[in-house]
Enzyme design. Structure first.
Site, PDB file in Angstrom:
ATOM      1  N   GLY A 154     -15.434 -12.366  25.628  1.00 17.40           N
ATOM      2  CA  GLY A 154     -14.465 -12.888  24.573  1.00 17.40           C
ATOM      3  C   GLY A 154     -15.032 -12.721  23.309  1.00 17.40           C
ATOM      4  N   GLY A 198     -13.275 -13.775  19.863  1.00 18.36           N
ATOM      5  CA  GLY A 198     -12.645 -14.270  19.129  1.00 18.36           C
ATOM      6  C   GLY A 198     -13.852 -14.711  18.263  1.00 18.36           C
ATOM      7  CD  GLU A 199     -14.509 -19.431  19.294  1.00 19.92           C
ATOM      8  OE1 GLU A 199     -14.997 -18.787  20.221  1.00 19.92           O
ATOM      9  OE2 GLU A 199     -14.377 -20.583  18.992  1.00 19.92           O
ATOM     10  N   GLY A 256      -2.336 -15.650  19.202  1.00 14.85           N
ATOM     11  CA  GLY A 256      -2.333 -14.932  17.805  1.00 14.85           C
ATOM     12  C   GLY A 256      -3.073 -13.315  17.949  1.00 14.85           C
TER      13      GLY A 256
HETATM   14 MO1  MOS Z   1     -11.875 -21.894  19.116  1.00 15.75          MO
HETATM   15  S1  MOS Z   1     -12.462 -22.869  17.515  1.00 15.75           S
HETATM   16  O1  MOS Z   1     -12.595 -22.392  20.216  1.00 15.75           O
HETATM   17  O2  MOS Z   1     -10.485 -22.372  18.917  1.00 15.75           O
END
Ligand code: MOS
Length: 759
Positions: free
Chosen positions: A717, A719-720, A481
């Site tokens: 990256g 995402g986190e 997503g």
């Molecule tokens: Mo993430 S916790 O590596 O989906």
């Protein structure tokens, strides 16, 4: 060795809407549970109503006679399922995965004990309710106190073994922190508690299993089709060629869908036994019980510094709860050794076993809870020193990664801090609690730094050039997503220099060349080198065709006298270029393709660089003590994550993470009830998350320094990292407004009722 840099990109680095957006908003995107097949049956699990004990008897007589029921499975009749040794590539995160119904022991509340399969979902649910299970119950252990202080004596050499804790480990050590702490001018010793948190993606975990007599096709909502195939093939006892896992679209996962859970194997086993497709969608309550959570974590941070704010020692000790089944370790100290310059440091960890479902990675595992503690401690230290928290961080900026003694591949934390402070207006902050007012409200300003690891997984990709002038790129990764479809289209378009609209991206199928998990914020960095190589090979094949095929305008040339440029073939000496589609048409070929691979560096035993992303959050809260009303008003985040492939999708990741951080700081907690051991707030009414009304004004700034040691584009990256550090920034803003020092999350209204700054 640094990758060859991408010079003057035209497509990478540009904001683009999602290529899969139209499919999603028109409802044509097929999520796992959207798949239907003739004769398909529905499965509903029966969940244990104790958290510790044994099954004495399972009475299925009534359930079996109910309308539409095809089977009730349990330990006695599920058939043979196997234990698994899990590894994907060079990474093994789960040592052992046990199949469901393996024995009669209940280890956590909600554990599946039986499975009802029927013609309709309602019939299966009614049958599951009618299964009578009798248990021999024992008292469950869901104790919240984890005993982190017992880690104080753990050393690399000659340390003590902490009682009631498992797997004590020294994660990182340098210098001698004890004497440095003893003689320091200023010291801090603080313990921080994070509750268990549950992943709550909109899309529930779901498996639609199809058995064809020899093999399985599983439509499974997973962040890793390749790993799911490998694990489930072993568990079902079929060769991995006979297991295909498809996951075309996900309604997110947050780490909860990285690894397959027991329901996947149950759906497959039932489909094989009944020789009909079986759909199993778990309910929201099971989401809190059986498919992972971020564990309860206790962390102790001890810091010491000179009067000028130079750190002299840092100790970070942490314990997370884990299940009776697995040794899940939440690596809270991953970022600690490289974050600041400090000569004396020790990072220590251990596990505490509880009667809970197995914990797992949740967005930013390790660093997110870890930085809540260490960045909170830095803010508390700044207050003790009467020093600005931005200045404290700048004063302790390291030259190299002092944990590994490696140079950073790219680190711009200093600029994140100074840019953030400037854009936020930080210079106007007055440090005294409750001292800033605006429109009748008290303002609180706080900040924190963040970091997240940057690595690559191995990846193989295929690129096909087609006679209609389009190209296809495929690899067995998936789009959770975050925008992986779009990013892959951009990367391929950049390399081929053709429009993004001409690229078809094919993902989410374990039959494709093996691609990475959608995890660790590493998918983008991992696919780039493989796609670049694959596109290069495809272009090479095309030149071969152009030089040889009888109908080609370049027939008779030498392939090395030709070049692929801007989607066209041309002679190296110059002259008119011919679009690749024309060449293929003239050659009467549908397409040519190339495959490319890159190794991961995730477990590289001899890395040459310390590769991480960095960032800084600046937060404003408003506080009305009369009504105990706290709002998070605005958040400004500066992120240094290499080159951003798509700033639109990238901004969306950081904004979403900050909103998740609002929930983490103020609302989210999974509560295990003493006595039953049940996660009692296991629904979306009682498990509170941030909603639109809680969303502050969000600002995101990307520094955009390509990190060319990681890949050609210099992309890391995103995402986190946005969730890392945000809780420490918010709680420091809360302290600045209210005087309440949060050492446990979430910060509740009850906490603030007692806040010192009530006037
Ligand atoms: Mo993430 S916790 O590596 O989906």
């Amino acid at each position: 060795m640094a990758a060859e840099p991408l010079t003057s990109p035209k497509i990478v680095g540009k904001a683009r809407p999602r290529v899969d957006g139209p499919l999603k908003v028109t409802g044509r995107a097929m999520y796992s549970s959207d798949h239907h097949f003739p004769g398909m049956l529905y499965a509903v699990p029966v969940s244990a109503t104790i958290a510790n004990g044994k099954i004495e008897k399972i009475d299925t007589a009534t359930a079996e006679k109910m309308p539409g029921v095809r089977a009730i499975y349990h330990q006695g009749n599920i058939g043979k399922l196997f234990r698994v040794s899990v590894s994907f590539g060079d990474l093994s995160m789960i040592d052992e995965t046990r199949p469901p119904f393996e024995d009669d022991v209940i280890r956590y509340y909600g554990q599946y004990v039986a499975l009802a399969v029927a013609d309709t979902f309602e019939q299966a649910g009614a049958a599951a309710d009618a299964v009578k299970v009798t248990y021999r119950r024992e008292e469950p252990n869901v104790e919240r106190e984890l005993g982190v202080e017992r880690l104080a004596g753990v050393r690399k050499k000659g340390g003590s073994k902490p009682e009631h804790l498992e797997s004590p480990k020294v994660q990182s050590e340098r210098g001698d922190p004890e004497p440095a702490f003893e003689k320091a001018a200023v010291t801090l010793d603080a313990t921080y508690l994070l509750p268990a948190e549950t992943h709550n993606p909109i899309e529930l975990h779901a498996t639609v299993a199809v058995w064809d007599g020899t093999g399985f096709t599983l439509y499974d909502t997973t962040q890793a089709v390749v790993n799911a195939r490998n694990v489930l093939a072993q568990m079902l006892g079929v060769p991995k060629e006979n297991m295909r896992v498809i996951s075309k679209f996900l309604g997110s996962g947050f780490g909860g869908k990285l690894w397959p859970w027991t329901h996947c194997a149950l759906a497959a086993a039932a489909a094989r036994q009944l020789n009909l497709p079986v759909k199993l969608v778990i309910n929201r309550r099971s989401m809190f019980q059986c498919v992972g959570h971020r564990p309860l974590i206790q962390q102790r941070v001890r810091l010491s510094a000179t009067q000028e704010g130079k750190l002299t020692s840092l100790r970070h000790e942490y314990v997370n709860h884990t299940s009776m089944l697995d040794d899940y370790e939440e690596s809270c100290g991953e970022g600690t050794p490289h974050m600041y310059s400090v000569p004396n440091l020790r990072v220590t960890s251990a596990l505490a076993r509880r009667n809970v479902g197995t914990p797992t990675s949740m967005r930013g595992p390790g660093a997110v809870p870890g930085l809540y503690a260490t960045e909170s401690a830095m803010n508390e230290l700044a207050d003790l020193l009467k020093m600005d928290p931005v200045q404290l961080r700048l004063a302790n900026e390291p030259e190299i990664d002092e944990g590994t003694k490696l140079p950073f591949s790219s680190r711009h934390l200093r600029e994140c801090l100074t840019t953030g402070a400037e854009k936020f207006g930080w210079a106007r902050r007055t440090p005294a609690v409750g001292s800033m007012k605006q429109d009748g409200l008290t303002l609180g300003w706080g900040m924190a730094s963040c970091t997240w690891i940057a690595k690559r997984f191995g990846c193989t990709a295929r690129v096909e050039l087609r006679d209609d002038g389009t190209a296809a790129v495929s690899t067995a990764t998936q789009d959770i997503g975050t925008g992986t479809y779009t990013v892959l289209a951009q990367i391929t378009a950049e390399k081929l220099q053709i429009p993004v609209e001409k690229i078809e991206v094919i993902l989410g199928d374990s039959n494709l060349p093996e691609g990475p998990v959608s995890g660790g914020s590493m998918a983008t960095a991992s696919v780039i080198p493989a796609v670049m190589a694959a596109a290069g090979k495809a272009a090479e094949s095309l030149l071969g065709v152009a030089a040889k095929a009888p109908g080609s305008p370049f027939a008779g040339s030498k392939p090395d006298g030709l070049a692929f440029q801007d989607g066209k073939v041309q002679a190296k000496g110059g002259g008119e270029g011919v679009p690749f589609g024309e060449i293929l048409k003239k050659a009467k070929m549908r397409g040519v393709s190339g495959q490319g691979s890159s190794d991961g560096n995730f477990l590289d035993p001899k890395p040459q660089f310390s590769s991480h992303s960095f960032g800084a959050h600046f937060v404003e809260v408003t506080w009305q003590p009369e009504t105990v009303r706290l709002r998070i008003n605005r958040v400004l985040t500066v992120i240094d994550a290499g080159r951003i492939v798509n700033p639109l999708a990238g901004r969306n990741q950081i904004e979403g993470a900050v909103v998740m951080g609002v929930g983490m700081t103020l609302f989210e907690q999974t509560q295990y009830e003493h006595g039953t051991g049940a996660p009692i707030n296991s629904n979306l009414a009682d498990y509170i998350m941030a909603v639109n009304a809680d969303v502050p004004k969000l600002d995101v700034i990307f520094l955009d320094y390509p990190d060319l040691h990681l890949n050609e584009f210099g992309a890391r990256g995103i995402g986190e990292i946005g969730l890392a550090g945000i809780s420490a920034a918010i709680t420091s803003a809360i302290h600045h407004a209210t005087g309440f020092r949060a050492r446990k999350l979430p910060v509740t209204i009850e906490d603030l009722l007692g806040a010192p700054a009530q006037a």
